[in-house]
Structure formats: C-alpha cells, structure tokens
Write an enzyme that holds these catalytic residues in place. Structure first.
Site, PDB file in Angstrom:
ATOM      1  N   HIS A  34      69.608  -2.557  54.069  1.00 18.02           N
ATOM      2  CA  HIS A  34      68.715  -1.432  53.766  1.00 18.02           C
ATOM      3  C   HIS A  34      67.282  -1.958  53.807  1.00 18.02           C
ATOM      4  O   HIS A  34      67.054  -3.157  54.049  1.00 18.02           O
ATOM      5  CB  HIS A  34      69.077  -0.808  52.404  1.00 18.02           C
ATOM      6  CG  HIS A  34      69.195  -1.796  51.288  1.00 18.02           C
ATOM      7  ND1 HIS A  34      68.118  -2.526  50.823  1.00 18.02           N
ATOM      8  CD2 HIS A  34      70.265  -2.212  50.572  1.00 18.02           C
ATOM      9  CE1 HIS A  34      68.515  -3.312  49.850  1.00 18.02           C
ATOM     10  NE2 HIS A  34      69.831  -3.158  49.688  1.00 18.02           N
ATOM     11  N   HIS A  37      66.443  -5.303  52.216  1.00 23.74           N
ATOM     12  CA  HIS A  37      66.754  -6.516  52.995  1.00 23.74           C
ATOM     13  C   HIS A  37      65.719  -6.719  54.100  1.00 23.74           C
ATOM     14  O   HIS A  37      65.321  -7.849  54.392  1.00 23.74           O
ATOM     15  CB  HIS A  37      68.119  -6.383  53.677  1.00 23.74           C
ATOM     16  CG  HIS A  37      69.284  -6.316  52.736  1.00 23.74           C
ATOM     17  ND1 HIS A  37      70.069  -5.205  52.618  1.00 23.74           N
ATOM     18  CD2 HIS A  37      69.803  -7.246  51.897  1.00 23.74           C
ATOM     19  CE1 HIS A  37      71.038  -5.433  51.749  1.00 23.74           C
ATOM     20  NE2 HIS A  37      70.900  -6.666  51.294  1.00 23.74           N
TER      21      HIS A  37
END
Ligand code: PAF
Length: 281
Positions: A34, A37
């Site tokens: 997501h 990250h």
C-alpha cells in the site's frame, strides 16, 4: 523492476551492484503493498541507488490461529506498484528458499524488548521477525534498510539487533502513512468491513486524545494512557489489548512522560488485530 526468487540470484545482483560502487537499500515487506510501503521505497531512494524490496509472508512470525493462511498475497500487483515507484528488485523467495530445512535451529531472540507490548499477546512473533530480518540482511547485504514507524516495537528491536550483532547497516524508520481520516495504513485493513473500518478510527482518535492530555500538562504514563483508553473503551467495535506510554527505543514505561515518548495501542476490530502509535509532540 526485476523479480528475483532465489538467494543465489539475489547474491549475484548484490555483488554486481556493490562492485559498481552503488548503494543498496532494502525495504522488507510481506507484500499486499500500500502507499505506506511505497513511501518506504521513496525514503530508501533518498539513501541508496538500488532498492531491493522483499516480499515474503514469513511463517515464523505468525502464531497458531493467526492469519498466515489468509494474509493477502498479490505479487503481480506488488510488482506493478513497485515499478511505478523506482524499486529496482522485487525479491520474492519461496518458503523453501528462506527455510530450506523447513525450520531454523538458530534464531534471534530479544526477550527484554520482544516480550512486552505486542510480544505479550503474540509469543514468538518478534523472534520470527528478527530471525527473518537477519536472514534478509545477510541475503541482500544492504547499506541501509527502511522500516515503518507504525511497527514501533519491531523498529526498536531491529535497531537493537543491528547494534548488538554489529550489522553494518543504517536502519531508517519512516513516518506512519495514514488514510485521509487518520487510519494508519496496513495490509490488514483489507480485512475490515465498512462498519469495522469506522470502528478502527477509534485507534487514531485515542492517540489524539493522548496528545491532547499531554499538551494539557498530564505527564504521568497512567494518566496519558487513561485518556487514550477512554476513547477506545467507548467504541464497542474495538477490543483493547493494550494502551501504553513507552520510550520508543527501550520500550520501558518512563517515570514522567516527555516529548518523544510514544503512546502505543493494540486491539481487535472484529477478527482483525490492529496496532498504532504516536510520538508525543
Ligand atoms: O513489517 C513487516 O512487514 C514484517 O514484520 C517484516 C519486517 C517484513 C518481516 O517479515
């Protein structure tokens, strides 16, 4: 982004990159990437030339009855997202590549830091995390590695492992990335129903309440934790595991709360375990 599945191929890539004098940044993940990250990749790119993102759902850090089997996995989507964010290598080894003997006989255990907070509720979890991170460090031989602040305890443990075991790696801890309404991004948010998603906002609201109590002059850990706990307990959709004020490096509860100490919360929203924290300002 090049996808690499074996330790041998990763070692080849790493040796070549190092021989060219290029710095390697490692972003260890369990995939289901997501924006949180991807921002770790952005940070890594500021400190390194080649960015290796590992995607490995590490069985060692899941307890019996936890979500190892249903943890979201979508490597193709992860690769697409990483390509758009300047990652160089997606390292996605199989379980047998990481644990060729099925299990490890040697592991990294840090009871003083690993058995408190989340460790009280997830026995063995941080031993699994430290062991796989130590292995990834030895496989990718990065100059720096980036982790998210949302996993406050994990970050403290990894910093301490790097220092105690003399890994020559800079550990960078990047800020938590939140949705517009304050919910900390997590791959596990995908498990939440619409109603649970609303209940989960209580975690962020609780951290805000702790900050407000601190700003109003409260400086006892119990007082600040109580301000946060009151918000969580008022939300029937949340079952609290802990609310604690700790020093973010030692994870000890301070006598008096100061700026830079952390409020950490964990609880279940339905069947989903969520954590969050806030550094008091
Ligand atoms: O934070 C995570 O996603 C995991 O704990 C890590 C660091 C990738 C180790 O499996």
């Amino acid at each position: 982004v090049i996808t690499i599945g074996t330790v041998a191929k990763l070692r080849e890539y790493v040796a070549g990159t190092r021989a060219d004098g290029r710095r390697i940044g490692l972003v260890p993940t369990m995939g289901a990437l997501h924006e949180g990250h991807l921002q770790l990749c952005d940070v890594a790119r500021r400190h390194a030339d080649a960015i290796v993102v590992s995607v490995f759902v590490n069985p060692l850090q899941f307890g019996p009855g936890e979500d190892f089997d249903r943890y979201p996995r979508d490597l193709e989507r992860d690769a697409r997202l990483l390509a758009g964010r300047g990652a160089t290598v997606l390292f996605a080894p199989d379980r047998s590549e990481v644990y060729p003997d099925g299990a490890v006989a040697v592991s990294v255990h840090a009871p003083a830091l690993g058995d408190v907070l989340c460790g009280r509720f997830r026995p063995g979890h941080f031993e699994g995390v430290l062991t796989v991170v130590a292995k990834l460090f030895n496989m990718a031989r990065p100059h720096c590695a980036v982790f998210g602040r949302k996993d406050l305890q994990q970050a403290a443990l990894i910093r301490r492992m790097v220092s105690d075991l003399n890994f020559d790696i800079d550990v960078i801890v990047a800020p938590t990335v939140r949705e517009a309404d304050g919910l900390a991004m997590s791959s596990r948010n995908a498990y939440l129903s619409a109603a649970e998603r609303r209940s989960a906002l209580a975690l962020h609201a609780a951290l805000n309440a702790a900050e407000q109590a601190f700003m109003a002059g409260e400086n006892s850990p119990a007082g600040i934790a109580a301000a946060a706990a009151a918000i969580l307990e008022a939300e029937p959709g949340v079952t609290v595991q802990y609310v604690e004020v700790v020093d973010p490096e030692s994870l000890l509860v301070p006598r008096r709360v100061e700026r830079g100490h952390a409020v950490a919360v964990a609880g279940y929203v339905g069947k989903t375990r969520l954590i969050d924290n806030h550094i008091l300002e």
